[in-house]
Write a protein that holds these residues in place. Structure first.
Motif, PDB file in Angstrom:
ATOM      1  N   TYR A 426       0.850  -1.190   0.000  1.00  0.00           N
ATOM      2  CA  TYR A 426       0.000   0.000   0.000  1.00  0.00           C
ATOM      3  C   TYR A 426       0.891   1.247   0.000  1.00  0.00           C
ATOM      4  O   TYR A 426       1.749   1.387   0.882  1.00  0.00           O
ATOM      5  CB  TYR A 426      -0.895   0.048   1.239  1.00  0.00           C
ATOM      6  CG  TYR A 426      -2.055  -0.918   1.203  1.00  0.00           C
ATOM      7  CD1 TYR A 426      -3.203  -0.605   0.488  1.00  0.00           C
ATOM      8  CD2 TYR A 426      -1.994  -2.124   1.888  1.00  0.00           C
ATOM      9  CE1 TYR A 426      -4.276  -1.485   0.462  1.00  0.00           C
ATOM     10  CE2 TYR A 426      -3.049  -3.010   1.861  1.00  0.00           C
ATOM     11  CZ  TYR A 426      -4.202  -2.687   1.143  1.00  0.00           C
ATOM     12  OH  TYR A 426      -5.264  -3.560   1.116  1.00  0.00           O
ATOM     13  N   GLY A 444      -9.051   8.656   1.836  1.00  0.00           N
ATOM     14  CA  GLY A 444      -8.654   7.309   2.230  1.00  0.00           C
ATOM     15  C   GLY A 444      -7.377   7.251   3.023  1.00  0.00           C
ATOM     16  O   GLY A 444      -7.036   6.195   3.588  1.00  0.00           O
ATOM     17  N   GLN A 447      -7.070   6.218   7.084  1.00  0.00           N
ATOM     18  CA  GLN A 447      -7.178   4.854   7.603  1.00  0.00           C
ATOM     19  C   GLN A 447      -5.832   4.137   7.552  1.00  0.00           C
ATOM     20  O   GLN A 447      -4.893   4.586   6.891  1.00  0.00           O
ATOM     21  CB  GLN A 447      -8.214   4.070   6.792  1.00  0.00           C
ATOM     22  CG  GLN A 447      -9.618   4.680   6.817  1.00  0.00           C
ATOM     23  CD  GLN A 447     -10.597   3.848   6.024  1.00  0.00           C
ATOM     24  OE1 GLN A 447     -10.363   2.666   5.778  1.00  0.00           O
ATOM     25  NE2 GLN A 447     -11.712   4.438   5.641  1.00  0.00           N
ATOM     26  N   ASN A 451      -7.328   3.462   2.544  1.00  0.00           N
ATOM     27  CA  ASN A 451      -8.497   2.941   1.832  1.00  0.00           C
ATOM     28  C   ASN A 451      -8.327   3.165   0.327  1.00  0.00           C
ATOM     29  O   ASN A 451      -9.067   3.919  -0.291  1.00  0.00           O
ATOM     30  CB  ASN A 451      -9.758   3.614   2.357  1.00  0.00           C
ATOM     31  CG  ASN A 451     -11.011   2.992   1.759  1.00  0.00           C
ATOM     32  OD1 ASN A 451     -11.007   1.836   1.349  1.00  0.00           O
ATOM     33  ND2 ASN A 451     -12.081   3.764   1.691  1.00  0.00           N
ATOM     34  N   TRP A 452      -7.310   2.525  -0.248  1.00  0.00           N
ATOM     35  CA  TRP A 452      -7.111   2.534  -1.694  1.00  0.00           C
ATOM     36  C   TRP A 452      -6.379   1.241  -2.093  1.00  0.00           C
ATOM     37  O   TRP A 452      -5.936   0.473  -1.240  1.00  0.00           O
ATOM     38  CB  TRP A 452      -6.358   3.772  -2.155  1.00  0.00           C
ATOM     39  CG  TRP A 452      -5.068   4.084  -1.440  1.00  0.00           C
ATOM     40  CD1 TRP A 452      -3.988   3.280  -1.267  1.00  0.00           C
ATOM     41  CD2 TRP A 452      -4.724   5.319  -0.798  1.00  0.00           C
ATOM     42  NE1 TRP A 452      -2.995   3.915  -0.588  1.00  0.00           N
ATOM     43  CE2 TRP A 452      -3.411   5.190  -0.292  1.00  0.00           C
ATOM     44  CE3 TRP A 452      -5.379   6.533  -0.620  1.00  0.00           C
ATOM     45  CZ2 TRP A 452      -2.765   6.212   0.394  1.00  0.00           C
ATOM     46  CZ3 TRP A 452      -4.730   7.555   0.045  1.00  0.00           C
ATOM     47  CH2 TRP A 452      -3.449   7.391   0.557  1.00  0.00           C
TER      48      TRP A 452
END
Length: 703
Positions: A426, A444, A447, A451-452
């Protein structure tokens, strides 16, 4: 009711004769009266006139005539005293003069019972200029015209809502003015003559102004010239020495898109009233021409269209895109005449017109003989002189033909190790990335994990300079930015950003990130990582400081009157600190934090209130002449005690003022206190009169 009447006394009482009919219809009574009287005139009966008189008295009695006496009390004349409390009244000793004049006026009018005082303070907290006559109309709105005794203005004379004629106020009474300033006042001010409202970023715009002087100013310069300083957004750009009352034009460069605040400030004379109007400010909106971007794709690949779509969707960008489809070393025997390709115009792009581009992007480009090595040196100088370079790298950066093995390496923030890392990961924001405007608040990012979607490969490299905004596996640098000379450089060490655009595993905020990255490189002011902004909101200033640091020092705020104060800022989100301070007056406020300066205008940039501050009768004199009133100075040229003219009650006359007195009109209005009524044909006297008239008729007929 029917009535006839007239004034028997002009002082206090009014006597009238009234007729009251309480006995039916007037028309029926007249018909009955004529029917009874007319036959006697037709036959010429003796005593016909006596009969007519008797019937007339009878009819009059039916109307119940009576004497009515009205008792009336005279009403006092209303005097509107308007006290100017605008900002210009706080200059020098005008506040004290106004307070003394107000007290003296109140005492003198209190000793005259024929006048009622209506005291109104006006001009306070007005955004642009002094407006007093609106308060005059409001103060006298419920007063009949004949009861208005006059208007007294306590002011410096600089009024901006004066009517052309007194009749526009709807009153017919003297309008006196008591001037608070001194007769020998002097002042200097900067007057803007012609100013641009818009300008193309990078171009010059002429600003025309003059230095106006009033009164006997002291000028220490032997040649009579005054030093003028020109600032743009708080930074000094030039100084000049100019002669007063001379038109001066100065070309000023529009440095950035959006608001450019330009200040013109003159030296302060030792004996002038105030230095507030020694500075004039204008706001020029900087308009960028379409940003020119050169995108060079080293080869066709899955992410190439992502870059093209992002740039083409931005209306502010003119895109020139080249993709290397056939490098020079490729030899497949196809005749040149059968190829539908165009030659890459390397000389035109990277030597002749390189300075025309705002941003150059190398997308998975590797050195394959297309660009001569000397052109990379041109690109490095282009960056150092203010250009922008973005390298979006894939495996090409780790190969022998890497851009890091060219003269371009002198401006790149990293050195590749030559190794590719291929594993799912990530992309995450670094500590600096949470604060930097390019990546701060990406959708995103709040988090963990973000959140990707994941990416799957990146180039391993060592950071030499700049800020790391995103990292990959093992906290390795993924996205770096750096300032190099006057220009900027960014590197994205992965070619998998297109996975976000394709929606893989939900995608990611590729539009936010890549568009911000491009505009930061092209020096968009809203994306500066070290910035200070001051915004006027209501009765206060909101100050916002953006920084990559974890703390900020208190900022210094300098008011238009020169008052200096400090205020602390609190962190509202990573990299953004904010604070608020109340402000007391209109004008230009300067906010400083070390070498960063922000300007904020509360109210108009150049308020009319301080355009002319010397006291003057120029505005009020025509109204005083029209209403036969006077204009008086409260203090003479030598100062001394405040002197208020005598107040004299007067009837209508040709003049309402003298050298040391001012007249107020006596009121002709009165209020009804009571009414007394005395019947005329009622009681014994009325009965005897009617019986006598009828008896005379019978006596005449009996002869």
């Amino acid at each position: 009711c029917a009535g006839l009447g007239g004034n028997l006394s002009a002082v206090g009482d009014r006597l009238t004769v009234a007729f009251v009919n309480n006995h039916g219809d007037d028309a029926g009574q007249w018909i009955t009266f004529l029917a009874a009287s007319l036959p006697s005139f037709i036959v010429r009966m003796p005593g016909a006139w006596l009969r007519l008189t008797a019937f007339a008295l009878l009819w009059l009695a039916l109307l119940s005539p009576e004497f009515r006496r009205e008792e009336r009390d005279p009403l006092p004349g209303v005097v509107a005293v308007i006290v100017d409390e605008s900002d210009s009244q706080s200059i020098a000793d005008r506040t004290e003069i106004t307070a003394q004049a107000r007290a003296l006026l109140e005492d003198r009018l209190a000793s005259l019972p024929e006048f009622e005082l209506r005291l109104v303070t006006a001009g306070r907290d007005q955004a642009d200029g002094t407006e007093l006559f609106g308060s005059v109309i409001e103060a006298l709105a419920d007063v009949p015209a004949e009861q208005v005794a006059g208007v007294v203005l306590v002011t410096d004379g600089r009024i901006h809502d004066a009517p052309d004629v007194a009749a526009a106020l709807g009153i017919d009474a003297p309008i006196h003015t008591l001037l608070t300033g001194h007769e020998d006042e002097a002042d200097r001010r900067v007057v803007l003559e012609a100013t641009p409202r818009f300008g193309i970023v990078g171009e010059l715009k002429e600003v025309t102004f003059r230095l106006a002087e009033e009164g006997p100013l002291v000028n220490p310069a032997p040649d009579g010239r005054v030093e003028i300083r020109i600032r743009r957004d708080g930074q000094l750009i030039t100084t000049q020495r100019v002669l007063p009352e001379t038109i001066v034009s100065i070309p000023i460069e529009i440095a950035r898109g959006g608001r450019n605040l330009i200040e013109i400030e003159a030296d302060t004379a030792p004996n002038e009233l105030t230095a507030v109007n020694n500075r004039a400010v204008l706001s020029v909106e900087g308009i960028r021409e379409n940003l020119r971007v050169l995108l060079v794709s080293g080869e066709p690949h899955a992410g190439e269209r992502t870059w093209r779509n992002i740039l083409k969707s931005d209306a502010a960008v003119d895109l020139v895109h080249f993709t290397i489809l056939r490098p020079p070393e490729k030899q497949d025997g196809t005749p040149i005449s059968q190829l539908s390709l165009i030659a890459f115009p390397t000389r035109e792009l990277f030597q002749e017109k390189i300075g025309e581009f705002d941003l150059i992007i190398f997308d998975r480009y590797q050195r394959r003989g297309v660009l001569p090595i000397s052109y990379f040196d041109n690109i490095a100088r282009y960056v150092e002189n203010g250009g922008a370079l973005l390298v979006a790298a894939g495996p090409d950066l780790a190969l022998q033909g890497s851009l890091a093995r060219t003269p371009l390496a002198s401006v790149l923030p990293v050195v590749p190790t030559g190794r590719m890392i291929e594993e799912p990961y990530y992309p995450v924001l670094s500590e600096v990335g949470f604060r930097h405007p390019i990546t701060e608040g990406l959708d995103g990012s709040e988090q963990s994990p973000p959140n990707w979607s994941r990416w799957f490969r990146m180039v391993d490299a060592n950071v030499e300079r700049g800020n790391v905004l995103m990292t990959g596996p093992g906290d390795r640098p993924l996205l770096m930015v750096n300032r190099e000379g006057e220009g900027r450089v960014a590197m994205l060490l992965s070619d998998h950003a297109w996975l976000w655009a394709r929606g893989y595993e939900g995608g990611g905020p590729y539009v936010q990130m890549l568009r911000r990255l491009g505009h930061w490189l092209m020096q968009e002011t809203d994306l500066e990582e070290e910035a200070l902004e001051a915004i006027s909101e209501g009765n206060g200033l909101t100050i916002e400081r953006r920084t990559l640091g974890e703390t900020v020092d208190p900022v210094t705020v300098i008011g238009p009157d020169g008052e200096i104060r400090e205020t602390a800022l609190e962190e509202v989100r990573p990299g953004v600190f904010r604070g608020q301070i109340p402000v007391d007056g209109f004008g230009l406020y300067t906010v400083q934090d070390s070498d960063i300066v922000a300007l904020a205008s509360v109210g108009p940039l150049n308020p009319r209130e301080f355009a002319e501050v010397t006291s003057s009768d120029q505005v009020v004199r025509p109204l005083a002449t029209e209403t036969r009133a006077g204009v008086f100075r409260l203090v003479d040229a030598q100062g001394g005690d405040v002197s208020v003219p005598r107040v004299v009650p007067m009837r209508a006359t040709t003049t309402m003022a003298g050298s040391d007195w001012m007249g107020l009109r006596r009121s002709s209005a009165s209020a009804l206190a009571g009414v007394s009524a005395t019947p005329i044909l009622a009681g014994l006297a009325g009965l005897l009169l009617l019986i006598g008239a009828l008896g005379t008729t019978w006596w005449r007929e009996g002869r």
